[in-house]
Enzyme design. Structure first.
Site, PDB file in Angstrom:
ATOM      1  CE1 TYR A 142      -3.666   2.429   0.600  1.00  0.00           C
ATOM      2  CE2 TYR A 142      -2.600   3.219   2.541  1.00  0.00           C
ATOM      3  CZ  TYR A 142      -3.596   3.248   1.304  1.00  0.00           C
ATOM      4  OH  TYR A 142      -4.427   4.525   1.605  1.00  0.00           O
ATOM      5  CG  ASP A 237       5.628   3.621   1.016  1.00  0.00           C
ATOM      6  OD1 ASP A 237       5.976   4.265   2.179  1.00  0.00           O
ATOM      7  OD2 ASP A 237       4.675   3.528   0.713  1.00  0.00           O
ATOM      8  CE  LYS A 265       0.777   4.964   8.311  1.00  0.00           C
ATOM      9  NZ  LYS A 265       0.836   4.001   7.253  1.00  0.00           N
TER      10      LYS A 265
HETATM   11  C1  LIG Z   1      -0.068   4.681   5.736  1.00  0.00           C
HETATM   12  C2  LIG Z   1       1.159   4.527   4.511  1.00  0.00           C
HETATM   13  C3  LIG Z   1       0.916   5.406   3.216  1.00  0.00           C
HETATM   14  C4  LIG Z   1      -0.222   6.403   3.168  1.00  0.00           C
HETATM   15  O1  LIG Z   1       0.174   7.239   4.255  1.00  0.00           O
HETATM   16  P1  LIG Z   1      -1.243   8.321   4.798  1.00  0.00           P
HETATM   17  O2  LIG Z   1      -0.390   9.399   5.696  1.00  0.00           O
HETATM   18  O3  LIG Z   1      -1.999   7.554   5.293  1.00  0.00           O
HETATM   19  O4  LIG Z   1      -1.465   8.959   3.363  1.00  0.00           O
HETATM   20  C5  LIG Z   1       1.600   5.151   2.448  1.00  0.00           C
HETATM   21  N1  LIG Z   1       2.490   4.020   2.381  1.00  0.00           N
HETATM   22  C6  LIG Z   1       2.832   3.139   3.363  1.00  0.00           C
HETATM   23  C7  LIG Z   1       3.484   1.949   3.416  1.00  0.00           C
HETATM   24  C8  LIG Z   1       1.734   3.306   4.491  1.00  0.00           C
HETATM   25  O5  LIG Z   1       1.796   2.328   5.464  1.00  0.00           O
END
Ligand SMILES: *Cc1c(COP(=O)(O)O)cnc(C)c1O
Length: 427
Positions: A142, A237, A265
Protein backbone atom coordinates in the site's frame (compact mmCIF):
# COMPACT_ATOMS: atom_id res chain seq x y z
CA UNK A 1 -26.18 1.17 23.69
CA UNK A 2 -22.72 2.31 24.68
CA UNK A 3 -21.65 5.91 24.22
CA UNK A 4 -19.40 4.77 21.35
CA UNK A 5 -22.37 3.11 19.64
CA UNK A 6 -24.51 6.23 20.10
CA UNK A 7 -21.83 8.47 18.63
CA UNK A 8 -21.24 6.07 15.75
CA UNK A 9 -24.97 5.90 15.00
CA UNK A 10 -24.88 9.64 14.52
CA UNK A 11 -21.56 9.54 12.63
CA UNK A 12 -22.95 7.37 9.82
CA UNK A 13 -25.51 10.09 9.02
CA UNK A 14 -22.85 12.63 8.25
CA UNK A 15 -19.62 10.81 7.33
CA UNK A 16 -19.39 7.98 4.76
CA UNK A 17 -19.27 4.83 6.85
CA UNK A 18 -19.04 7.02 9.93
CA UNK A 19 -15.27 7.32 9.63
CA UNK A 20 -12.64 9.41 7.93
CA UNK A 21 -10.51 6.41 6.93
CA UNK A 22 -12.04 3.01 6.06
CA UNK A 23 -10.20 0.70 8.45
CA UNK A 24 -11.49 2.65 11.45
CA UNK A 25 -15.01 1.45 10.73
CA UNK A 26 -14.50 -2.02 12.30
CA UNK A 27 -16.70 -3.43 9.53
CA UNK A 28 -14.35 -6.30 8.75
CA UNK A 29 -14.60 -7.54 12.33
CA UNK A 30 -18.38 -7.14 12.38
CA UNK A 31 -18.30 -4.50 15.06
CA UNK A 32 -18.51 -0.75 15.49
CA UNK A 33 -15.67 1.61 16.38
CA UNK A 34 -14.70 2.40 19.90
CA UNK A 35 -14.84 6.20 20.01
CA UNK A 36 -11.53 7.26 21.49
CA UNK A 37 -11.49 10.17 23.88
CA UNK A 38 -7.85 10.30 24.84
CA UNK A 39 -4.62 8.33 24.88
CA UNK A 40 -1.59 8.11 27.12
CA UNK A 41 1.50 5.94 26.80
CA UNK A 42 0.40 2.54 25.53
CA UNK A 43 -3.28 3.07 26.39
CA UNK A 44 -6.40 4.26 24.61
CA UNK A 45 -9.44 5.45 26.58
CA UNK A 46 -12.87 5.45 24.94
CA UNK A 47 -16.06 7.47 25.44
CA UNK A 48 -17.39 4.74 27.73
CA UNK A 49 -14.52 5.02 30.16
CA UNK A 50 -13.00 1.74 29.02
CA UNK A 51 -9.25 1.44 28.52
CA UNK A 52 -7.28 -0.59 26.02
CA UNK A 53 -3.68 -1.64 25.56
CA UNK A 54 -3.13 -0.19 22.11
CA UNK A 55 -1.35 -2.16 19.36
CA UNK A 56 -2.29 0.24 16.58
CA UNK A 57 -0.38 3.25 17.90
CA UNK A 58 -2.18 5.53 15.44
CA UNK A 59 -0.98 3.10 12.70
CA UNK A 60 2.64 3.66 13.58
CA UNK A 61 3.44 7.26 14.50
CA UNK A 62 3.37 6.73 18.26
CA UNK A 63 6.62 4.85 18.64
CA UNK A 64 7.33 6.72 21.90
CA UNK A 65 3.81 6.06 23.14
CA UNK A 66 0.81 8.37 23.09
CA UNK A 67 0.92 11.93 24.32
CA UNK A 68 4.64 12.00 25.06
CA UNK A 69 5.20 14.99 27.37
CA UNK A 70 8.14 16.43 25.40
CA UNK A 71 6.29 16.20 22.09
CA UNK A 72 3.19 17.73 23.64
CA UNK A 73 5.16 20.61 25.16
CA UNK A 74 6.88 21.32 21.84
CA UNK A 75 3.48 21.47 20.13
CA UNK A 76 2.05 23.73 22.83
CA UNK A 77 5.01 26.09 22.53
CA UNK A 78 4.71 26.15 18.74
CA UNK A 79 0.99 26.94 19.02
CA UNK A 80 1.80 29.99 21.12
CA UNK A 81 3.69 31.43 18.17
CA UNK A 82 0.94 30.83 15.60
CA UNK A 83 -0.46 27.86 13.72
CA UNK A 84 0.77 28.51 10.18
CA UNK A 85 2.61 31.23 8.31
CA UNK A 86 2.73 30.03 4.72
CA UNK A 87 6.33 31.14 4.78
CA UNK A 88 9.72 29.58 5.39
CA UNK A 89 10.68 28.75 8.99
CA UNK A 90 13.80 27.68 10.89
CA UNK A 91 12.24 24.49 12.25
CA UNK A 92 11.81 23.17 8.69
CA UNK A 93 15.53 23.55 8.11
CA UNK A 94 16.32 21.82 11.39
CA UNK A 95 13.97 18.98 10.50
CA UNK A 96 15.46 18.54 7.01
CA UNK A 97 19.01 18.66 8.37
CA UNK A 98 18.25 16.09 11.05
CA UNK A 99 16.87 13.65 8.49
CA UNK A 100 19.61 14.20 5.91
CA UNK A 101 22.29 13.65 8.56
CA UNK A 102 20.64 10.48 9.82
CA UNK A 103 19.41 8.50 6.85
CA UNK A 104 21.81 6.95 4.36
CA UNK A 105 21.22 8.23 0.83
CA UNK A 106 19.01 11.18 1.78
CA UNK A 107 20.77 14.37 0.74
CA UNK A 108 17.72 16.58 0.35
CA UNK A 109 14.17 16.25 1.57
CA UNK A 110 10.80 17.91 0.93
CA UNK A 111 7.99 17.94 3.50
CA UNK A 112 4.39 17.19 2.56
CA UNK A 113 1.24 16.43 4.57
CA UNK A 114 0.72 12.68 4.29
CA UNK A 115 2.28 9.42 3.23
CA UNK A 116 0.00 9.38 0.20
CA UNK A 117 1.37 12.70 -0.95
CA UNK A 118 4.95 11.66 -0.25
CA UNK A 119 4.84 8.55 -2.46
CA UNK A 120 2.76 10.25 -5.13
CA UNK A 121 5.27 13.10 -5.36
CA UNK A 122 8.29 10.78 -5.30
CA UNK A 123 6.83 8.86 -8.24
CA UNK A 124 6.28 12.06 -10.19
CA UNK A 125 9.90 12.95 -9.49
CA UNK A 126 11.15 9.51 -10.54
CA UNK A 127 9.25 9.89 -13.80
CA UNK A 128 10.56 13.42 -14.30
CA UNK A 129 14.13 12.33 -13.64
CA UNK A 130 14.17 9.20 -15.79
CA UNK A 131 11.81 10.60 -18.45
CA UNK A 132 10.02 7.24 -18.31
CA UNK A 133 6.38 6.56 -17.48
CA UNK A 134 6.02 3.04 -16.14
CA UNK A 135 6.33 2.08 -12.51
CA UNK A 136 6.52 -1.29 -10.79
CA UNK A 137 4.67 -1.92 -7.54
CA UNK A 138 4.04 -5.11 -5.61
CA UNK A 139 0.67 -6.72 -5.06
CA UNK A 140 -0.40 -6.20 -1.45
CA UNK A 141 1.83 -3.19 -0.89
CA UNK A 142 0.00 0.00 0.00
CA UNK A 143 1.39 3.38 -0.94
CA UNK A 144 -1.53 5.64 -0.11
CA UNK A 145 -4.60 6.34 -2.20
CA UNK A 146 -3.26 8.25 -5.19
CA UNK A 147 -4.74 7.07 -8.50
CA UNK A 148 -1.80 5.31 -10.09
CA UNK A 149 -1.09 3.24 -6.97
CA UNK A 150 -4.56 1.85 -6.33
CA UNK A 151 -3.82 -1.46 -8.03
CA UNK A 152 -3.82 -4.58 -5.88
CA UNK A 153 -3.27 -2.24 -2.97
CA UNK A 154 -2.92 -3.41 0.62
CA UNK A 155 -4.42 -2.10 3.87
CA UNK A 156 -8.09 -1.02 3.74
CA UNK A 157 -8.33 -1.78 0.02
CA UNK A 158 -7.25 -5.36 0.64
CA UNK A 159 -9.55 -5.78 3.65
CA UNK A 160 -12.49 -4.37 1.71
CA UNK A 161 -11.66 -6.62 -1.24
CA UNK A 162 -11.22 -3.68 -3.58
CA UNK A 163 -8.28 -4.68 -5.79
CA UNK A 164 -8.71 -1.65 -8.01
CA UNK A 165 -10.70 1.36 -6.88
CA UNK A 166 -13.68 2.67 -8.80
CA UNK A 167 -13.19 6.19 -10.08
CA UNK A 168 -9.64 5.64 -11.27
CA UNK A 169 -9.51 6.08 -15.03
CA UNK A 170 -7.69 3.36 -16.93
CA UNK A 171 -5.28 5.99 -18.16
CA UNK A 172 -4.06 6.53 -14.60
CA UNK A 173 -3.07 2.91 -14.02
CA UNK A 174 -2.02 1.76 -17.46
CA UNK A 175 1.61 2.48 -16.56
CA UNK A 176 1.47 0.69 -13.22
CA UNK A 177 2.93 -2.80 -13.42
CA UNK A 178 2.28 -5.25 -10.62
CA UNK A 179 4.92 -7.70 -9.37
CA UNK A 180 4.96 -10.38 -6.69
CA UNK A 181 6.50 -9.46 -3.33
CA UNK A 182 9.58 -11.53 -2.49
CA UNK A 183 9.78 -12.79 -6.07
CA UNK A 184 12.63 -11.16 -7.99
CA UNK A 185 11.87 -13.11 -11.13
CA UNK A 186 8.50 -11.38 -11.41
CA UNK A 187 10.33 -8.04 -11.45
CA UNK A 188 12.96 -9.28 -13.85
CA UNK A 189 10.21 -10.36 -16.21
CA UNK A 190 8.70 -6.86 -16.23
CA UNK A 191 12.10 -5.29 -16.89
CA UNK A 192 12.59 -7.80 -19.69
CA UNK A 193 9.31 -6.73 -21.21
CA UNK A 194 9.89 -2.99 -20.76
CA UNK A 195 13.67 -2.56 -20.47
CA UNK A 196 13.70 1.18 -21.13
CA UNK A 197 10.29 2.28 -19.90
CA UNK A 198 10.33 1.71 -16.15
CA UNK A 199 10.93 4.86 -14.11
CA UNK A 200 11.01 3.25 -10.71
CA UNK A 201 10.29 0.25 -8.57
CA UNK A 202 8.32 1.27 -5.49
CA UNK A 203 8.35 -1.10 -2.56
CA UNK A 204 7.56 -1.29 1.12
CA UNK A 205 10.92 -2.64 2.35
CA UNK A 206 8.90 -4.55 4.94
CA UNK A 207 5.39 -5.03 3.61
CA UNK A 208 3.16 -3.92 6.47
CA UNK A 209 -0.18 -3.40 4.77
CA UNK A 210 -1.01 -7.03 4.01
CA UNK A 211 -0.34 -7.94 7.58
CA UNK A 212 3.43 -7.99 8.02
CA UNK A 213 5.53 -9.67 5.34
CA UNK A 214 9.27 -9.67 5.80
CA UNK A 215 11.54 -9.40 2.75
CA UNK A 216 13.44 -12.59 1.99
CA UNK A 217 17.21 -12.53 2.15
CA UNK A 218 18.46 -10.87 -1.02
CA UNK A 219 15.10 -9.52 -2.19
CA UNK A 220 15.81 -5.83 -1.58
CA UNK A 221 19.43 -6.11 -2.76
CA UNK A 222 18.12 -7.87 -5.86
CA UNK A 223 15.76 -4.97 -6.54
CA UNK A 224 18.68 -2.59 -6.17
CA UNK A 225 20.73 -4.40 -8.79
CA UNK A 226 17.80 -4.80 -11.20
CA UNK A 227 17.12 -1.08 -10.98
CA UNK A 228 20.79 -0.34 -11.60
CA UNK A 229 20.93 -2.70 -14.55
CA UNK A 230 17.92 -1.10 -16.24
CA UNK A 231 18.46 2.53 -15.26
CA UNK A 232 15.36 2.69 -13.06
CA UNK A 233 15.15 4.30 -9.64
CA UNK A 234 14.53 2.33 -6.47
CA UNK A 235 11.90 4.03 -4.31
CA UNK A 236 11.51 2.80 -0.76
CA UNK A 237 8.16 3.57 0.77
CA UNK A 238 9.39 3.96 4.34
CA UNK A 239 6.15 5.45 5.63
CA UNK A 240 6.00 2.63 8.18
CA UNK A 241 9.60 1.38 8.30
CA UNK A 242 11.26 4.80 8.52
CA UNK A 243 12.56 5.50 12.03
CA UNK A 244 10.90 2.26 13.14
CA UNK A 245 13.15 -0.62 12.06
CA UNK A 246 15.94 1.56 13.41
CA UNK A 247 16.62 5.29 13.25
CA UNK A 248 17.94 5.07 9.69
CA UNK A 249 14.93 2.97 8.67
CA UNK A 250 15.02 0.10 6.20
CA UNK A 251 17.95 1.52 4.28
CA UNK A 252 20.16 1.26 7.34
CA UNK A 253 18.52 -1.92 8.67
CA UNK A 254 18.99 -3.92 5.47
CA UNK A 255 22.04 -2.06 4.18
CA UNK A 256 20.37 -1.23 0.88
CA UNK A 257 20.40 2.30 -0.49
CA UNK A 258 17.36 3.60 -2.29
CA UNK A 259 17.45 6.48 -4.76
CA UNK A 260 14.34 8.00 -3.26
CA UNK A 261 12.47 7.33 -0.02
CA UNK A 262 9.06 8.38 1.20
CA UNK A 263 8.17 8.96 4.84
CA UNK A 264 5.11 9.56 6.98
CA UNK A 265 3.70 8.35 10.28
CA UNK A 266 6.62 8.46 12.80
CA UNK A 267 8.09 11.53 11.10
CA UNK A 268 5.06 13.55 12.22
CA UNK A 269 4.64 12.05 15.70
CA UNK A 270 0.87 12.06 15.19
CA UNK A 271 0.60 15.24 13.15
CA UNK A 272 -0.19 15.08 9.41
CA UNK A 273 3.33 14.96 7.98
CA UNK A 274 4.93 13.16 5.09
CA UNK A 275 8.24 13.68 3.30
CA UNK A 276 10.20 12.44 0.34
CA UNK A 277 13.89 12.69 -0.20
CA UNK A 278 16.91 11.21 -1.86
CA UNK A 279 19.98 12.00 -3.88
CA UNK A 280 20.69 15.68 -4.44
CA UNK A 281 20.95 15.20 -8.17
CA UNK A 282 17.38 13.88 -8.27
CA UNK A 283 15.86 16.18 -5.65
CA UNK A 284 17.19 19.24 -7.48
CA UNK A 285 14.58 18.60 -10.14
CA UNK A 286 11.80 19.57 -7.71
CA UNK A 287 10.22 23.04 -8.06
CA UNK A 288 11.33 25.79 -7.59
CA UNK A 289 14.76 24.44 -8.60
CA UNK A 290 13.56 22.17 -11.37
CA UNK A 291 10.68 21.26 -13.64
CA UNK A 292 8.91 18.71 -11.41
CA UNK A 293 6.07 20.61 -9.78
CA UNK A 294 5.02 19.88 -6.22
CA UNK A 295 3.64 22.23 -3.59
CA UNK A 296 1.60 22.44 -0.38
CA UNK A 297 -0.11 25.27 1.49
CA UNK A 298 0.46 23.62 4.86
CA UNK A 299 3.62 21.64 4.03
CA UNK A 300 6.25 21.96 6.75
CA UNK A 301 3.63 23.41 9.06
CA UNK A 302 5.37 24.78 12.17
CA UNK A 303 3.22 22.93 14.70
CA UNK A 304 3.57 19.64 12.83
CA UNK A 305 7.31 20.19 12.49
CA UNK A 306 7.63 20.85 16.21
CA UNK A 307 6.00 17.50 16.94
CA UNK A 308 7.98 15.54 14.37
CA UNK A 309 11.30 17.20 15.11
CA UNK A 310 10.95 16.59 18.83
CA UNK A 311 10.08 12.92 18.39
CA UNK A 312 12.91 12.34 15.92
CA UNK A 313 15.39 14.16 18.18
CA UNK A 314 14.45 11.96 21.12
CA UNK A 315 14.84 8.84 18.97
CA UNK A 316 18.17 10.03 17.65
CA UNK A 317 19.51 10.80 21.10
CA UNK A 318 18.44 7.44 22.47
CA UNK A 319 19.54 4.57 20.28
CA UNK A 320 19.14 2.37 23.35
CA UNK A 321 15.37 2.88 23.13
CA UNK A 322 15.40 0.84 19.92
CA UNK A 323 17.43 -1.92 21.54
CA UNK A 324 14.95 -2.16 24.40
CA UNK A 325 11.96 -2.03 22.04
CA UNK A 326 13.34 -4.76 19.78
CA UNK A 327 14.19 -6.97 22.73
CA UNK A 328 10.67 -6.53 24.08
CA UNK A 329 9.16 -7.24 20.66
CA UNK A 330 11.34 -10.31 20.02
CA UNK A 331 10.22 -11.71 23.34
CA UNK A 332 6.56 -10.82 22.78
CA UNK A 333 6.22 -12.22 19.26
CA UNK A 334 8.42 -15.18 20.13
CA UNK A 335 6.06 -16.11 22.93
CA UNK A 336 3.06 -15.51 20.68
CA UNK A 337 4.54 -18.12 18.32
CA UNK A 338 4.85 -20.57 21.21
CA UNK A 339 1.24 -19.98 22.25
CA UNK A 340 0.01 -20.60 18.71
CA UNK A 341 2.11 -23.75 18.49
CA UNK A 342 0.98 -25.10 21.85
CA UNK A 343 -2.65 -24.46 20.91
CA UNK A 344 -2.14 -26.22 17.59
CA UNK A 345 -3.81 -23.20 15.97
CA UNK A 346 -3.60 -22.83 12.18
CA UNK A 347 -1.82 -19.49 12.51
CA UNK A 348 1.38 -17.75 11.50
CA UNK A 349 3.23 -15.09 13.44
CA UNK A 350 5.31 -12.83 11.19
CA UNK A 351 7.61 -10.43 12.97
CA UNK A 352 10.47 -8.02 12.47
CA UNK A 353 11.74 -5.34 14.86
CA UNK A 354 8.64 -3.82 16.55
CA UNK A 355 6.19 -4.91 13.83
CA UNK A 356 4.30 -8.15 13.83
CA UNK A 357 1.16 -9.88 12.64
CA UNK A 358 -0.91 -12.87 13.68
CA UNK A 359 -2.26 -14.45 10.49
CA UNK A 360 -5.04 -17.00 10.67
CA UNK A 361 -3.71 -19.32 8.00
CA UNK A 362 -1.79 -22.58 7.84
CA UNK A 363 0.45 -21.29 5.06
CA UNK A 364 3.61 -19.30 5.67
CA UNK A 365 2.82 -15.74 4.55
CA UNK A 366 5.39 -14.36 2.13
CA UNK A 367 3.31 -12.41 -0.37
CA UNK A 368 -0.16 -11.16 -1.33
CA UNK A 369 -1.44 -14.55 -2.44
CA UNK A 370 -0.49 -16.32 0.77
CA UNK A 371 -1.70 -13.39 2.91
CA UNK A 372 -5.10 -13.72 1.26
CA UNK A 373 -5.40 -17.34 2.45
CA UNK A 374 -6.04 -15.89 5.94
CA UNK A 375 -9.36 -16.66 7.58
CA UNK A 376 -10.60 -13.13 8.20
CA UNK A 377 -13.62 -14.42 10.15
CA UNK A 378 -11.28 -16.11 12.61
CA UNK A 379 -9.32 -12.88 12.86
CA UNK A 380 -12.56 -11.01 13.55
CA UNK A 381 -13.44 -13.41 16.38
CA UNK A 382 -9.97 -13.00 17.85
CA UNK A 383 -10.12 -9.23 17.58
CA UNK A 384 -13.49 -8.97 19.32
CA UNK A 385 -12.34 -11.19 22.16
CA UNK A 386 -9.23 -9.04 22.60
CA UNK A 387 -11.29 -5.85 22.66
CA UNK A 388 -13.48 -7.37 25.39
CA UNK A 389 -10.31 -7.99 27.38
CA UNK A 390 -9.15 -4.39 27.03
CA UNK A 391 -6.64 -5.08 24.27
CA UNK A 392 -6.83 -3.17 21.00
CA UNK A 393 -5.28 -4.97 18.01
CA UNK A 394 -5.69 -3.63 14.48
CA UNK A 395 -9.39 -4.08 13.61
CA UNK A 396 -8.50 -5.91 10.38
CA UNK A 397 -6.37 -8.92 9.48
CA UNK A 398 -4.18 -7.17 6.93
CA UNK A 399 -2.65 -4.62 9.25
CA UNK A 400 0.44 -4.64 11.40
CA UNK A 401 0.62 -4.86 15.15
CA UNK A 402 2.74 -1.94 16.34
CA UNK A 403 4.70 -2.01 19.56
CA UNK A 404 5.81 1.22 21.18
CA UNK A 405 8.47 2.11 23.68
CA UNK A 406 5.69 2.75 26.19
CA UNK A 407 4.34 -0.80 26.32
CA UNK A 408 5.26 -2.34 29.66
CA UNK A 409 6.22 -5.93 30.38
CA UNK A 410 3.01 -6.35 32.39
CA UNK A 411 0.85 -5.10 29.52
CA UNK A 412 2.52 -7.44 27.07
CA UNK A 413 2.11 -10.27 29.55
CA UNK A 414 -1.59 -9.50 29.87
CA UNK A 415 -1.92 -9.44 26.08
CA UNK A 416 -0.23 -12.84 25.71
CA UNK A 417 -2.51 -14.20 28.43
CA UNK A 418 -5.49 -12.87 26.43
CA UNK A 419 -4.28 -14.58 23.27
CA UNK A 420 -3.65 -17.81 25.16
CA UNK A 421 -7.16 -17.82 26.57
CA UNK A 422 -8.66 -16.97 23.16
CA UNK A 423 -7.08 -20.06 21.63
CA UNK A 424 -8.03 -22.23 24.60
CA UNK A 425 -11.64 -21.04 24.38
CA UNK A 426 -11.90 -21.28 20.58
CA UNK A 427 -10.24 -24.70 20.31
C1 LIG B 1 0.11 4.66 5.76
C2 LIG B 1 0.90 4.40 4.54
C3 LIG B 1 0.86 5.25 3.43
C4 LIG B 1 -0.11 6.39 3.33
O1 LIG B 1 0.09 7.35 4.28
P1 LIG B 1 -1.13 8.36 4.63
O2 LIG B 1 -0.51 9.31 5.61
O3 LIG B 1 -2.21 7.51 5.20
O4 LIG B 1 -1.52 9.02 3.37
C5 LIG B 1 1.72 5.02 2.40
N1 LIG B 1 2.59 3.99 2.42
C6 LIG B 1 2.64 3.14 3.46
C7 LIG B 1 3.64 2.04 3.45
C8 LIG B 1 1.78 3.31 4.54
O5 LIG B 1 1.80 2.43 5.54
Amino acid sequence: MTNSEKIFAEAVNYIPGGVNSPVRAFGSIGSTPRMIKRAEGSKLYDEDGREYIDFVCSWGPMILGHNHPKVREAVQEACERGLSFGAATKIEVEMAKLICESVPSIEMIRMVNSGTEAVMSAIRLARGYTKRDKIVKFAGCYHGHSDSLLIQAGSGALTAGIPDSAGVPEGCTKDTLSAVYNDLSSVEELFGQFPEEIACVVVEPVAANMGVVVPKEGFLKGLRSLCDRYGALLLFDEVITGFRLCFGGAQEYFGVKADLAAYGKIIGAGMPVGAYGGKREIMELVAPLGPVYQAGTLSGNPVAMAAGYTQLSILKEHPEYYDALHKKADDFFGRMKEIVKEAGAPCQVNHIASLGCLFFTQEPVTDYRSAKTSDTKAYAAYCNVMLEKGIYPAPAQFEAMFLSMAHTKEELEKTLEGIRSFFKFSA
